[in-house]
Design a protein around this motif. Structure first.
Motif, PDB file in Angstrom:
ATOM      1  N   PRO A  73       0.814  -1.225   0.000  1.00 45.16           N
ATOM      2  CA  PRO A  73       0.000   0.000   0.000  1.00 45.16           C
ATOM      3  C   PRO A  73       0.845   1.272   0.000  1.00 45.16           C
ATOM      4  N   LEU A  74       1.928   1.313   0.770  1.00 44.91           N
ATOM      5  CA  LEU A  74       2.775   2.508   0.749  1.00 44.91           C
ATOM      6  C   LEU A  74       3.367   2.715  -0.638  1.00 44.91           C
ATOM      7  N   GLY A  75       3.722   1.628  -1.304  1.00 41.34           N
ATOM      8  CA  GLY A  75       4.266   1.723  -2.654  1.00 41.34           C
ATOM      9  C   GLY A  75       3.288   2.333  -3.639  1.00 41.34           C
ATOM     10  N   ARG A  76       1.986   2.188  -3.347  1.00 42.71           N
ATOM     11  CA  ARG A  76       0.954   2.811  -4.193  1.00 42.71           C
ATOM     12  C   ARG A  76       0.597   4.210  -3.711  1.00 42.71           C
ATOM     13  N   GLY A  77       1.287   4.676  -2.659  1.00 43.55           N
ATOM     14  CA  GLY A  77       0.973   5.990  -2.104  1.00 43.55           C
ATOM     15  C   GLY A  77      -0.269   5.989  -1.245  1.00 43.55           C
ATOM     16  N   GLU A  78      -0.695   4.804  -0.786  1.00 41.81           N
ATOM     17  CA  GLU A  78      -1.894   4.671   0.038  1.00 41.81           C
ATOM     18  C   GLU A  78      -1.535   4.482   1.503  1.00 41.81           C
ATOM     19  N   THR A  79      -2.489   4.709   2.374  1.00 41.72           N
ATOM     20  CA  THR A  79      -2.292   4.442   3.797  1.00 41.72           C
ATOM     21  C   THR A  79      -2.256   2.942   4.033  1.00 41.72           C
ATOM     22  N   ALA A  80      -1.226   2.497   4.722  1.00 46.02           N
ATOM     23  CA  ALA A  80      -1.124   1.080   5.071  1.00 46.02           C
ATOM     24  C   ALA A  80      -1.915   0.815   6.347  1.00 46.02           C
ATOM     25  N   HIS A  81      -2.377  -0.415   6.511  1.00 45.89           N
ATOM     26  CA  HIS A  81      -3.064  -0.837   7.734  1.00 45.89           C
ATOM     27  C   HIS A  81      -2.490  -2.188   8.149  1.00 45.89           C
ATOM     28  N   TYR A  82      -1.805  -2.207   9.279  1.00 45.45           N
ATOM     29  CA  TYR A  82      -1.222  -3.452   9.755  1.00 45.45           C
ATOM     30  C   TYR A  82      -1.851  -3.817  11.100  1.00 45.45           C
ATOM     31  N   THR A  83      -1.814  -5.101  11.406  1.00 43.55           N
ATOM     32  CA  THR A  83      -2.444  -5.601  12.638  1.00 43.55           C
ATOM     33  C   THR A  83      -1.360  -5.907  13.663  1.00 43.55           C
ATOM     34  N   PRO A  84      -1.110  -5.019  14.619  1.00 40.93           N
ATOM     35  CA  PRO A  84      -0.023  -5.226  15.581  1.00 40.93           C
ATOM     36  C   PRO A  84      -0.264  -6.446  16.467  1.00 40.93           C
ATOM     37  N   TYR A  85       0.827  -7.157  16.714  1.00 39.33           N
ATOM     38  CA  TYR A  85       0.770  -8.371  17.531  1.00 39.33           C
ATOM     39  C   TYR A  85       0.971  -8.018  18.999  1.00 39.33           C
ATOM     40  N   ASP A  86       0.148  -8.611  19.853  1.00 34.58           N
ATOM     41  CA  ASP A  86       0.276  -8.431  21.299  1.00 34.58           C
ATOM     42  C   ASP A  86       1.020  -9.636  21.860  1.00 34.58           C
ATOM     43  N   TRP A  87       2.237  -9.408  22.368  1.00 35.38           N
ATOM     44  CA  TRP A  87       3.080 -10.508  22.819  1.00 35.38           C
ATOM     45  C   TRP A  87       2.602 -11.100  24.139  1.00 35.38           C
ATOM     46  N   ARG A  88       1.716 -10.414  24.840  1.00 39.11           N
ATOM     47  CA  ARG A  88       1.177 -10.960  26.088  1.00 39.11           C
ATOM     48  C   ARG A  88      -0.036 -11.847  25.833  1.00 39.11           C
ATOM     49  N   THR A  89      -0.953 -11.360  24.997  1.00 37.20           N
ATOM     50  CA  THR A  89      -2.151 -12.145  24.707  1.00 37.20           C
ATOM     51  C   THR A  89      -1.939 -13.132  23.563  1.00 37.20           C
ATOM     52  N   ARG A  90      -0.804 -13.002  22.863  1.00 37.41           N
ATOM     53  CA  ARG A  90      -0.484 -13.866  21.732  1.00 37.41           C
ATOM     54  C   ARG A  90      -1.551 -13.790  20.649  1.00 37.41           C
ATOM     55  N   ALA A  91      -1.975 -12.575  20.338  1.00 37.63           N
ATOM     56  CA  ALA A  91      -3.001 -12.378  19.320  1.00 37.63           C
ATOM     57  C   ALA A  91      -2.742 -11.072  18.582  1.00 37.63           C
ATOM     58  N   PHE A  92      -3.190 -11.030  17.317  1.00 41.28           N
ATOM     59  CA  PHE A  92      -3.078  -9.800  16.537  1.00 41.28           C
ATOM     60  C   PHE A  92      -4.258  -8.893  16.872  1.00 41.28           C
ATOM     61  N   GLY A  93      -3.993  -7.612  16.999  1.00 41.62           N
ATOM     62  CA  GLY A  93      -5.011  -6.646  17.371  1.00 41.62           C
ATOM     63  C   GLY A  93      -5.699  -6.024  16.168  1.00 41.62           C
ATOM     64  N   PRO A  94      -6.508  -4.996  16.412  1.00 42.36           N
ATOM     65  CA  PRO A  94      -7.197  -4.304  15.316  1.00 42.36           C
ATOM     66  C   PRO A  94      -6.199  -3.551  14.441  1.00 42.36           C
ATOM     67  N   PRO A  95      -6.560  -3.313  13.180  1.00 42.97           N
ATOM     68  CA  PRO A  95      -5.646  -2.641  12.254  1.00 42.97           C
ATOM     69  C   PRO A  95      -5.234  -1.260  12.758  1.00 42.97           C
ATOM     70  N   ARG A  96      -3.995  -0.916  12.470  1.00 40.77           N
ATOM     71  CA  ARG A  96      -3.448   0.395  12.816  1.00 40.77           C
ATOM     72  C   ARG A  96      -3.015   1.069  11.521  1.00 40.77           C
ATOM     73  N   ALA A  97      -3.373   2.315  11.345  1.00 37.86           N
ATOM     74  CA  ALA A  97      -3.077   3.035  10.109  1.00 37.86           C
ATOM     75  C   ALA A  97      -1.640   3.540  10.100  1.00 37.86           C
ATOM     76  N   LEU A  98      -1.024   3.465   8.933  1.00 42.17           N
ATOM     77  CA  LEU A  98       0.318   4.006   8.724  1.00 42.17           C
ATOM     78  C   LEU A  98       0.294   4.770   7.398  1.00 42.17           C
ATOM     79  N   PRO A  99       0.026   6.072   7.456  1.00 36.24           N
ATOM     80  CA  PRO A  99      -0.082   6.846   6.215  1.00 36.24           C
ATOM     81  C   PRO A  99       1.276   7.054   5.559  1.00 36.24           C
ATOM     82  N   PRO A 100       1.297   7.217   4.237  1.00 37.47           N
ATOM     83  CA  PRO A 100       2.568   7.502   3.569  1.00 37.47           C
ATOM     84  C   PRO A 100       3.108   8.845   4.053  1.00 37.47           C
ATOM     85  N   ALA A 101       4.402   8.915   4.226  1.00 33.03           N
ATOM     86  CA  ALA A 101       5.056  10.124   4.724  1.00 33.03           C
ATOM     87  C   ALA A 101       6.421  10.211   4.064  1.00 33.03           C
TER      88      ALA A 101
END
Length: 199
Positions: A73-101
């Motif tokens: 998505p960043l390569g297309r100039g779009e906002t990326a959305h990744y799902t951060p991993y929680d090392w305590r609960t051992r699960a991926f969380g809700p998407p987090r936005a990473l806009p191109p900068a």
């Protein structure tokens, strides 16, 4: 740090409109702290922590997730959305936005791996002997993470044995009592512009 930030801003974009800057090194070598200070010098640049991309089951097998959720998505100039991993609960969380900068820092063990390097504008390597870095990491994380570290160390050794980052580093970062010293790395030789030494 300001001189380094200025130099990185002058690099050509490497992933769409973004200059992705890798900050790699052994676990415990101070990558997160350095990346935070560099981000501040860059004007509060975004930092993507690879700890959010990796997981217990995929300590190093996260390249596909990074590519699909962030690089493409960043390569297309779009906002990326990744799902951060929680090392305590051992699960991926809700998407987090990473806009191109203009500059985004990618920090973590393996940031300079073979599959990621084509999208990096520059690769920085934290200079620290592995045993010293691991000892600092163990002391930081305490007894609660002892079992994790017992598994991590051989996994990291295997990773860098197969896919070393340091030989491809444009700049080497040395921690000093006050601040940092940044010098040309094995692949640097002027690729990151003038001012080869900065603190």
């Amino acid at each position: 740090m300001r001189a380094l930030a200025s130099r990185l801003r002058r690099l050509p974009p490497s992933c769409g409109p973004v200059r992705l800057i890798g900050v790699d090194g052994h676990a415990g070598s101070g990558k997160s702290t350095f990346a935070g200070r560099l981000a501040a010098a860059l004007g509060e640049a975004e930092v993507l922590h690879l700890d959010d991309i990796a997981s217990h089951d995929e300590l190093f097998d996260w390249t596909g997730r990074l590519r699909e959720q962030v690089i493409e998505p960043l390569g297309r100039g779009e906002t990326a959305h990744y799902t951060p991993y929680d090392w305590r609960t051992r699960a991926f969380g809700p998407p987090r936005a990473l806009p191109p900068a203009p500059v985004i820092l990618v920090e973590g063990v393996g940031a300079g791996r073979r599959a990621v390097r084509p999208w990096l504008a520059a690769l920085l390597w934290m200079e620290s002997p592995p045993e010293a870095a691991w000892a600092q990491g163990r002391a930081r994380d305490g007894a609660e993470q002892r079992e994790f570290w017992d598994g991590w160390v051989p996994a990291e050794r295997e990773h860098f044995g197969r896919d070393p980052s340091r030989p491809h580093a444009d700049l080497l970062v040395h921690r000093r009592q006050e601040g940092y010293e940044v010098v040309d790395g094995p692949a640097g030789e002027g690729r990151t512009g003038p001012d080869a030494h900065a603190q």
